[in-house]
Design an enzyme around this catalytic site. Structure first.
Site: not given
Length: 435
Positions: A84-85, A92, A113, A208, A87-90
């Protein structure tokens, strides 16, 4: 998605690799029931300082604890077409938890996630999500269903938000048009989510707030996601908390960037930036534009209280869908939220008081929405006093004009090239400045 790791007053705890996959939960005082869709005064207690604490907590939360094998089954072994996406976290993934994943489990669509061990965020942000969303429940906060903490694996399981992020609809999908009414409703939903965080006994500062962290369900109800940078705010005689500055360029409040002093009004500024993005249809930071227009707030805020100037920079995709009176009230609200002086900004409860009647007024305007290839055209009902033939002619004319406007806006949007806002450590005050 997320931002860079934030190291605040206490040292980041080292990873614990022996997490249990048994049923556990977030320890702390129970959250009191919601009334009228908001959180009443309650206590959020952050017990789990590291994953070892989380494993040892008595389990009075209602989070499901999943094994890594269950996560693989839910995501079809993390297949690329389930992404799905990122980002900085990892990454998803979209997933389904059902009887095949866990016997007896009611079929549930989820977003999973997975923390990237080499990514910008770490155990601290992962634990913040579990601690906050494990205790908070509100219609405008994404629901955390559970997590996986097994070996080196750190995953979070959320409710699935079918319509994706506000960012995608506002900036990344050429054919999708968010109507004026939808934008107001999303702004109100997001305001309610922020207000619920600020209303708990020890206020939580989201820190954020941005379009990529506002997710939309199938009915375009908005919910806040990604609590990795959330922070307990000032209490008692405190006027602020001091912290290393983290967030996303363009959204962080100026006083926070300058001093590291964090208050609930910092979130209000971020809300003002997002409201401005929805009005103008541009990103908070966009270096593809002329230099004076790189920073949306610096360029557009001075124009918000001037009708003619505002209309010239307004997002052309919402042309003809608003009343000038309501538009100017929304623009004035954005202007106040973006005040350089934190005390000049409203609190989120006041933001809600301003937006609620405006959304109600828009809903009362009779309209018919046509869905066409993911886009939407708003047609207003012709007065019933007109003769049938004239009504038909006017309706057809209105439809033709709206279609023409939508075509033009798609071309305008298609030419726009925006780079995503940078997510990083904005400012690192000296250790002497922390207290």
């Amino acid at each position: 998605m997320g931002s860079c790791i934030s190291v605040e007053e206490d040292e980041l705890h080292k990873k614990q690799n022996n997490c249990s996959s048994n049923k556990a939960g977030v320890s702390g005082e129970p959250v009191s029931p919601m009334k009228d869709g908001s959180l009443s005064s309650n206590t959020i207690v952050i017990i789990s300082k590291n994953v070892k604490d989380l494993r040892q907590s008595p389990g009075n939360g209602d989070l499901d604890i999943f094994t890594y094998e269950e996560m693989k089954l839910a995501t079809k072994h993390f297949r690329p077409n389930q992404v799905l996406g990122d980002g900085g976290f990892g990454i998803v993934y979209k997933g389904v938890i059902d009887d095949n994943v866990r016997p007896g489990y009611e079929t549930t669509q989820v977003a999973i996630k997975e923390l990237d061990p080499e990514g910008l965020q770490g155990d601290r942000e992962w634990l913040a999500e579990v601690n906050y969303l494990g205790q908070l429940r509100h219609p405008n906060l994404v629901r955390l269903i559970g997590y996986c903490c097994e070996g080196d694996h750190r995953l979070l399981v959320y409710e699935y938000m079918a319509s994706g992020s506000l960012e995608k609809h506002l900036f990344l999908r050429v054919r999708a048009t968010l109507t004026w009414h939808k934008r107001l409703k999303i702004a109100l939903d997001a305001a309610r989510g922020l207000a619920s965080l600020h209303a708990v006994e020890k206020p939580i500062i989201y820190r954020d707030f941005k379009t990529s962290n506002i997710l939309l369900d199938a009915d375009f109800n908005a919910k806040l996601s990604d609590f990795g940078l959330a922070r307990v705010g000032p209490t008692g005689d405190q006027t602020h908390v001091s912290t290393r500055v983290m967030g996303t360029y363009g959204y962080a409040a100026p006083e926070y960037v300058m001093t590291g002093h964090l208050t609930a009004r910092s979130d209000v500024y971020g809300f003002g930036v997002v409201l401005l993005e929805m009005l103008i249809g541009r990103r908070a930071m966009d270096k593809s534009r002329p230099s004076r227009e790189h920073n949306l707030v610096e360029w557009a805020r001075p124009l918000l209280n001037h009708n003619k100037k505002l209309l010239r920079i307004l997002d052309p995709r919402i042309e003809g869908q608003y009343s000038i009176k309501i538009l100017m009230k929304v623009a004035n609200l954005a202007y106040q939220c973006l005040s350089q002086n934190p005390k000049g900004r409203p609190v989120m409860s006041q933001v809600i008081e301003i937006l609620e009647p405006l959304v109600t007024q828009e809903m009362s305007r009779e309209e018919v929405t046509l869905q066409n290839g993911g886009g939407s055209l708003t047609l207003y009902e012709v007065p019933k006093s007109l003769p049938d033939n004239e009504t038909k002619r006017n309706t057809l004319k209105s439809e033709s004009e709206r279609a023409g406007e939508a075509g033009k806006s798609e071309k305008v949007t298609g030419r726009s090239k925006s780079e995503p806002p940078k997510e990083c450590d904005l400012y690192d005050p000296s250790p002497d400045g922390l207290h």
